[in-house]
Design an enzyme around this catalytic site. Structure first.
Site, short mmCIF file in Angstrom:
data_model
loop_
_atom_site.label_atom_id
_atom_site.label_comp_id
_atom_site.label_asym_id
_atom_site.label_seq_id
_atom_site.Cartn_x
_atom_site.Cartn_y
_atom_site.Cartn_z
N GLU A 19 50.88 44.63 39.04
CA GLU A 19 50.99 43.35 39.75
C GLU A 19 49.65 42.85 40.27
O GLU A 19 48.81 43.63 40.67
CB GLU A 19 51.97 43.47 40.91
CG GLU A 19 53.39 43.87 40.51
CD GLU A 19 54.09 42.86 39.62
OE1 GLU A 19 53.58 41.74 39.46
OE2 GLU A 19 55.16 43.20 39.09
N PHE A 69 49.09 32.69 42.60
CA PHE A 69 47.79 32.23 43.11
C PHE A 69 47.93 30.79 43.63
O PHE A 69 47.45 30.46 44.71
CB PHE A 69 46.75 32.32 41.99
CG PHE A 69 45.32 32.19 42.44
CD1 PHE A 69 44.51 33.31 42.53
CD2 PHE A 69 44.78 30.95 42.77
CE1 PHE A 69 43.19 33.19 42.94
CE2 PHE A 69 43.46 30.84 43.18
CZ PHE A 69 42.66 31.97 43.26
C1 LIG Z 1 50.71 36.84 33.89
C2 LIG Z 1 50.95 37.26 35.33
O1 LIG Z 1 50.07 36.55 36.17
C3 LIG Z 1 50.20 36.78 37.55
O2 LIG Z 1 49.14 36.08 38.16
P1 LIG Z 1 49.23 34.91 39.17
O3 LIG Z 1 50.61 34.81 39.67
O4 LIG Z 1 48.64 33.69 38.56
O5 LIG Z 1 48.19 35.27 40.34
P2 LIG Z 1 47.56 36.67 40.81
O6 LIG Z 1 48.61 37.66 41.00
O7 LIG Z 1 46.68 36.42 41.93
O8 LIG Z 1 46.68 37.19 39.62
C4 LIG Z 1 45.64 36.48 39.13
C5 LIG Z 1 44.29 37.17 39.32
O9 LIG Z 1 43.43 36.49 38.43
C6 LIG Z 1 42.30 36.01 39.11
N1 LIG Z 1 42.41 34.56 39.30
C7 LIG Z 1 43.39 33.71 38.90
N2 LIG Z 1 43.10 32.45 39.25
C8 LIG Z 1 41.91 32.47 39.86
C9 LIG Z 1 41.09 31.47 40.45
O10 LIG Z 1 41.39 30.29 40.49
N3 LIG Z 1 39.93 31.89 41.01
C10 LIG Z 1 39.56 33.19 41.02
N4 LIG Z 1 38.42 33.51 41.63
N5 LIG Z 1 40.31 34.16 40.47
C11 LIG Z 1 41.47 33.81 39.91
C12 LIG Z 1 42.26 36.73 40.43
O11 LIG Z 1 41.57 37.94 40.29
C13 LIG Z 1 43.72 37.00 40.72
O12 LIG Z 1 43.84 38.12 41.52
C14 LIG Z 1 50.02 38.24 37.85
O13 LIG Z 1 50.33 38.51 39.21
C15 LIG Z 1 50.92 39.09 37.01
O14 LIG Z 1 50.56 40.43 37.20
C16 LIG Z 1 50.76 38.75 35.53
O15 LIG Z 1 49.45 39.14 35.11
#
Ligand SMILES: C[C@@H]1O[C@H](OP(=O)(O)OP(=O)(O)OC[C@H]2O[C@@H](n3cnc4c(=O)[nH]c(N)nc43)[C@H](O)[C@@H]2O)[C@@H](O)[C@H](O)[C@@H]1O
Length: 409
Positions: free
Chosen positions: A33, A368
């Site tokens: 996650e 995010f």
């Molecule tokens: C496909 C799924 O996506 C889900 O992601 P989702 O909800 O977008 O959001 P997060 O759970 O935060 O995972 C996305 C990760 O990607 C990077 N990231 C994404 N967007 C940005 C941004 O705008 N700026 C920066 N600096 N970093 C970003 C960041 O490291 C963050 O911890 C995951 O929790 C699940 O595990 C799975 O991979």
């Protein structure tokens, strides 16, 4: 720091703490996650600890950050304490918390008394009912827990491999977080109980008062907010005084929708990388996103755009190339800042800057984006300027996100 951790400021609870020894709850989330789902699981567990404290003094031990799938830059990112990302005093105004390292100091020995590895029920489920049951482990590897020759349970334990557990069991679980309270109080006796896979426990009441209290307490660390604020002032003509986004002590802060004006820029959360596989049809192409942003600039009579994104440089450059007049910004950390605050810190700086824009639009069901929307609710934006997402190229009229507006009581 350790002593104040138990002091919830409530006289009755202090009396309880004197009468009964404090117990510690530890948890972790499925390794796959991402950062922002982990923040969501914190809220569930925090409210469980709050609920436990109605009867017994429990302290939540914050699981060190590290080894996240998305955090792939070439520096070691393990054993990161919560204070790198969040303001601990603010968390403590909700529930008693301590860092894992402080827990180890308090114990004086690298020990966790009991581990309950949460899992589903064998064969899945056909109807919803709250139940739990200690049973065989469905995962043949028992989530990586193994017993050494001395009978101690060994595990990666956030990178603290000297830590061991005295007792280990798998616990099939279907229920809200509060449902585990009687089990913790009456079926466990150790001073500390560790629950890996805590995401199996659902929010007691998603989107309600308790949810928002936990959420409001998750104030970002000041050093990260400061970096974001500096960037806003320097590039985006955005200051809290002008934009009506001054942050107060979260327990006292209560804004009405529309009070926050936000800086003169559009912010987008452009989720790329693994999301392109996971959510292909729901995401815009870079060109499609640019086209949409141009419309927004026109509609709101703005010139600046802030892009929070995990996109590689080439993709960001391509996105930028579709604009002629507008100014496009992205926060790029120096090596020094990156080494200090890591991927998680940069993600927070991005979220903070995006949260202060006049208008925000995100990526479909990305946690995010959700966390940015919540931040904007706390600041007091009009929901119309917050709960938006970009559509896939083939579906220009896509469904917009649910407006999970803030609830105070
Ligand atoms: C496909 C799924 O996506 C889900 O992601 P989702 O909800 O977008 O959001 P997060 O759970 O935060 O995972 C996305 C990760 O990607 C990077 N990231 C994404 N967007 C940005 C941004 O705008 N700026 C920066 N600096 N970093 C970003 C960041 O490291 C963050 O911890 C995951 O929790 C699940 O595990 C799975 O991979």
């Amino acid at each position: 720091e350790i002593n104040t951790a138990y002091d919830t400021g409530n006289k009755d609870k202090t009396t309880f703490a004197e009468a009964k020894a404090v117990r510690y709850l530890l948890y972790d989330v499925n390794p796959g996650e991402g950062f922002n789902l982990r923040r969501d699981v914190y809220m569930r567990v925090a409210n469980l600890v709050k609920f436990l404290n109605e009867d017994e003094p429990w302290v939540l031990v914050l699981p060190p950050w590290g080894r996240l799938y998305h955090w792939q830059r070439d520096v070691e990112q393990i054993k990161i304490p919560w204070k790198t990302f969040f303001d601990l005093d603010s968390l403590r105004q909700h529930i008693p918390v301590i860092e894992f390292e402080d827990y180890l100091k308090v114990r004086g020995e690298p020990v966790i008394d009991e581990v309950y590895y949460l899992q589903g029920f064998k064969g899945g489920w056909t109807h919803w009912e709250e139940k739990l049951n200690i049973t065989e482990c469905l995962d043949s590897r028992s989530g990586g827990f193994r017993q050494d020759d001395d009978g101690r349970w060994r595990h990666w334990f956030f990178g603290y491999e000297e830590v061991y557990a005295k007792k280990f069991a798998c616990l099939s679980y279907m229920g809200h977080a509060g449902f585990i309270k009687p089990f913790l109080m009456h079926n466990t006796t150790g001073r500390s109980v560790y629950i890996p896979q805590a995401e199996e426990m659902l929010h007691d009441r998603y989107g309600h008062k308790g949810y928002w209290e936990a959420r409001r307490s998750m104030v970002f660390a000041k050093h990260l907010r400061d970096i974001g604020d500096e960037f806003r002032a320097k590039h985006l003509t955005s200051t809290d005084q002008e934009d009506n986004t001054v942050l107060e002590d979260w327990t006292k802060m209560r804004r009405k929708h529309g009070e926050a004006k936000g800086g003169p820029y559009i912010a987008i959360h452009l989720r790329r990388r693994d999301y392109l596989w996971a959510r292909k049809d729901e995401l815009p192409s870079l060109k499609g996103a640019a086209k949409h942003v141009k419309k927004l600039l026109k509609k709101y009579d703005l010139l600046k755009v802030y892009v929070a994104t995990d996109a590689p440089k080439e993709e960001y450059e391509e996105f930028k190339s579709y604009f002629k007049k507008a100014e496009i910004y992205r926060y790029e950390p120096t090596e020094e800042v990156f080494n200090k605050y890591k991927d998680g810190g940069i993600a927070i700086i991005d979220q903070w800057i995006a949260a202060h824009a006049r208008y925000f639009t995100g990526s479909h069901v990305s946690t995010f984006s959700f966390r940015i929307q919540e931040e904007r609710e706390i600041l007091g934006f009009d929901p119309e300027m917050t709960f938006n997402r970009m559509c896939g190229d083939k579906d220009q009229d896509c469904e917009q996100p649910t407006k999970w507006t803030i609830i105070y009581d």
